[in-house]
Write a protein that holds these residues in place. Structure first.
Motif, PDB file in Angstrom:
ATOM      1  N   GLY A 231       0.823  -1.217   0.000  1.00  0.00           N
ATOM      2  CA  GLY A 231       0.000   0.000   0.000  1.00  0.00           C
ATOM      3  C   GLY A 231       0.851   1.257   0.000  1.00  0.00           C
ATOM      4  O   GLY A 231       0.575   2.204  -0.742  1.00  0.00           O
ATOM      5  N   LEU A 232       1.900   1.255   0.820  1.00  0.00           N
ATOM      6  CA  LEU A 232       2.801   2.405   0.865  1.00  0.00           C
ATOM      7  C   LEU A 232       3.510   2.573  -0.474  1.00  0.00           C
ATOM      8  O   LEU A 232       3.572   3.681  -1.016  1.00  0.00           O
ATOM      9  N   ASN A 233       4.041   1.486  -1.015  1.00  0.00           N
ATOM     10  CA  ASN A 233       4.744   1.567  -2.298  1.00  0.00           C
ATOM     11  C   ASN A 233       3.831   2.105  -3.399  1.00  0.00           C
ATOM     12  O   ASN A 233       4.250   2.940  -4.204  1.00  0.00           O
ATOM     13  N   ASN A 234       2.587   1.630  -3.435  1.00  0.00           N
ATOM     14  CA  ASN A 234       1.636   2.111  -4.438  1.00  0.00           C
ATOM     15  C   ASN A 234       1.364   3.599  -4.269  1.00  0.00           C
ATOM     16  O   ASN A 234       1.319   4.353  -5.249  1.00  0.00           O
ATOM     17  N   SER A 235       1.178   4.019  -3.037  1.00  0.00           N
ATOM     18  CA  SER A 235       0.912   5.430  -2.766  1.00  0.00           C
ATOM     19  C   SER A 235       2.092   6.303  -3.184  1.00  0.00           C
ATOM     20  O   SER A 235       1.917   7.346  -3.828  1.00  0.00           O
ATOM     21  N   LEU A 236       3.299   5.873  -2.837  1.00  0.00           N
ATOM     22  CA  LEU A 236       4.496   6.641  -3.198  1.00  0.00           C
ATOM     23  C   LEU A 236       4.696   6.663  -4.718  1.00  0.00           C
ATOM     24  O   LEU A 236       5.085   7.689  -5.287  1.00  0.00           O
TER      25      LEU A 236
END
Length: 167
Positions: A21-26
């Protein structure tokens, strides 16, 4: 045993999902930053082209109007008179005022577009920070749940052993 392995896998999967989720957001923010930069460059180029076109058109129109005024002034015999010079000077002043207003409009458009891009980039950076904070909090929640479960499991096993010893 099996309960511990299952809970460990659940914890690991939850943390992996948090990271995804973090990687996608970034990554989404990075794409938006790139697009914002590209869009800004395109808009500023278009405004620059409009400015250049205006300057060429304005200069050509002024030259035509200047020649017409000079011919009219010469035909009236007022080329060297104060009134003739005043009319020529007034024409130049009017053109300068009009041109200055238009150039200010171009500068204002550029500044507005740059401000919008800067705010967008700042908002994306804030979103990145908040995404990282959320991932950290989510990971802590997973760890707390895991530790609570392991503690409960240990107490359950301890109680089971005590019960077996009593029997």
């Amino acid at each position: 045993g099996i309960k511990k392995q299952t809970k460990t896998k659940e914890r690991d999967l939850s943390k992996e999902n948090n990271q995804i989720g973090l990687n996608n957001s970034l990554q989404d923010s990075s794409i938006s930053r790139t697009r914002t930069g590209e869009d800004l460059a395109n808009v500023l180029t278009a405004i620059g082209q409009q400015r250049d076109d205006f300057l060429v058109d304005d200069a050509q129109a002024f030259d035509v109007a200047r020649r017409a005024l000079m011919e009219e002034t010469a035909a009236g015999g007022a080329t060297d008179t104060g009134l003739g010079q005043q009319a020529i000077g007034q024409q130049q002043d009017d053109r300068n005022r009009s041109s200055d207003r238009q150039m200010n409009e171009f500068r204002n458009q550029e500044a507005a577009k740059q401000l919008l891009a800067t705010r967008t980039i700042d908002d994306l950076a804030l979103s990145d920070t908040r995404s990282k904070q959320k991932k950290g909090q989510d990971d802590k929640a997973v760890d707390i749940d895991f530790e609570g479960y392991m503690s409960s499991l240990a107490n359950e096993e301890k109680g089971f052993r005590l019960q077996n010893e009593l029997d």
